[in-house]
Design a protein around this motif. Structure first.
Motif, PDB file in Angstrom:
ATOM      1  N   SER A 233       6.467   7.027 -10.028  1.00  0.00           N
ATOM      2  CA  SER A 233       7.832   6.867  -9.523  1.00  0.00           C
ATOM      3  C   SER A 233       7.809   6.288  -8.117  1.00  0.00           C
ATOM      4  CB  SER A 233       8.536   8.229  -9.499  1.00  0.00           C
ATOM      5  OG  SER A 233       9.770   8.141  -8.825  1.00  0.00           O
TER       6      SER A 233
ATOM      7  N   SER B 128       7.080  13.311  -9.021  1.00  0.00           N
ATOM      8  CA  SER B 128       5.717  12.873  -9.362  1.00  0.00           C
ATOM      9  C   SER B 128       4.845  12.869  -8.107  1.00  0.00           C
ATOM     10  CB  SER B 128       5.752  11.465  -9.969  1.00  0.00           C
ATOM     11  OG  SER B 128       6.620  11.414 -11.064  1.00  0.00           O
TER      12      SER B 128
ATOM     13  N   SER C  45      10.378  11.670  -4.931  1.00  0.00           N
ATOM     14  CA  SER C  45       9.844  11.783  -6.286  1.00  0.00           C
ATOM     15  C   SER C  45       9.099  13.098  -6.553  1.00  0.00           C
ATOM     16  CB  SER C  45       8.891  10.600  -6.502  1.00  0.00           C
ATOM     17  OG  SER C  45       7.994  10.870  -7.551  1.00  0.00           O
TER      18      SER C  45
ATOM     19  N   ASN D 205      12.945   6.725 -20.602  1.00  0.00           N
ATOM     20  CA  ASN D 205      13.398   6.257 -21.923  1.00  0.00           C
ATOM     21  C   ASN D 205      12.320   6.399 -22.986  1.00  0.00           C
ATOM     22  OD1 ASN D 205      16.006   5.650 -20.974  1.00  0.00           O
ATOM     23  ND2 ASN D 205      15.216   3.814 -19.997  1.00  0.00           N
TER      24      ASN D 205
ATOM     25  N   GLU E 135       8.859  10.590 -17.358  1.00  0.00           N
ATOM     26  CA  GLU E 135       9.203   9.880 -18.599  1.00  0.00           C
ATOM     27  C   GLU E 135      10.416   8.999 -18.328  1.00  0.00           C
ATOM     28  OE1 GLU E 135       8.866  11.695 -22.569  1.00  0.00           O
ATOM     29  OE2 GLU E 135      11.060  11.597 -22.592  1.00  0.00           O
TER      30      GLU E 135
END
Ligand code: FMN
Length: 183
Positions: free
Chosen positions: A11, A18, A16, A79, A77
């Motif tokens: 990200s 992440s 973020s 989409n 994740e």
């Protein structure tokens, strides 16, 4: 012996999760495991026509992957897959085919999402692409961090249960890496 871990944080946004997970992993890592972030935001979209002039960011990125003993991906994740920039980085590193710089590297994938599934579909999409470029992703333990906002104490540290889980994961990862990198 130092294990150089190339770290890919999926990200780009400043706050973020992440990135916060990656920071926590850096603090939990066993001695000798050193993380080096591999930036990918400046990589032009893969286009084989650019190979003869070899964009400098491609050259830098490929060299950084080659210099890594192992790889750690921390990804949200998007989409039901992975962020496009991460896929582009995999594509850039995989060419020219005879010089696929990922080949033979061991890796750990950590996925996370706001919802309960922890980025499971994104993790599998990433593992599929990594298998295509001959990366040996650690199969177990699997790491899907769901409801990510609840795994941090507000803006503060990661909750202790998750820290302990990830400490064990990193110990397994160290063992996994040593199958590929003689110590
Ligand atoms: C473009 C986009 C697509 C997303 N798609 C999914 C998805 O398919 N499944 C899911 O669980 N979360 C999805 N999310 C939510 C992110 O996975 C979640 O907010 C994650 O914690 C963001 O990571 P970051 O804090 O590192 O940026 C999506 C977010 C964005 C921006």
């Amino acid at each position: 012996m130092t294990l150089r871990i190339g770290l890919i944080i999926g990200s780009l946004r400043q706050a973020s999760y992440s990135r916060r997970i990656a920071q926590a992993l850096g603090e939990l890592a066993p001695p000798g495991m050193v993380f080096n972030e591999l930036a990918f935001a400046d990589l032009a979209l893969y286009n084989g026509d650019l190979e003869p002039q070899l964009p400098q960011p491609w050259q830098r990125f490929r060299a950084e992957v080659v210099a890594s003993d192992a790889l750690l991906f921390v990804v949200p994740e998007y989409n039901r897959s992975i962020p496009g920039g991460v896929k582009n980085a995999i594509d850039v590193g995989s060419k020219p085919t005879a010089q696929n710089c990922w080949s033979g590297k061991p890796a750990l994938v950590v996925s996370q999402s706001a919802g309960p599934l922890g980025g499971l579909a994104g993790s599998y999409a990433l593992k599929q692409a990594l298998a295509a470029v001959n990366v040996a992703t650690m199969p177990h333990p699997e790491v899907y961090l769901g409801r990510i906002a609840t795994l941090f104490d507000g803006d503060g540290p990661m909750v202790s249960d998750t820290q302990e889980f990830l400490r064990g994961v990193l110990t397994s990862f160290e063992t996994w890496i040593t199958r590929f990198v003689p110590r």
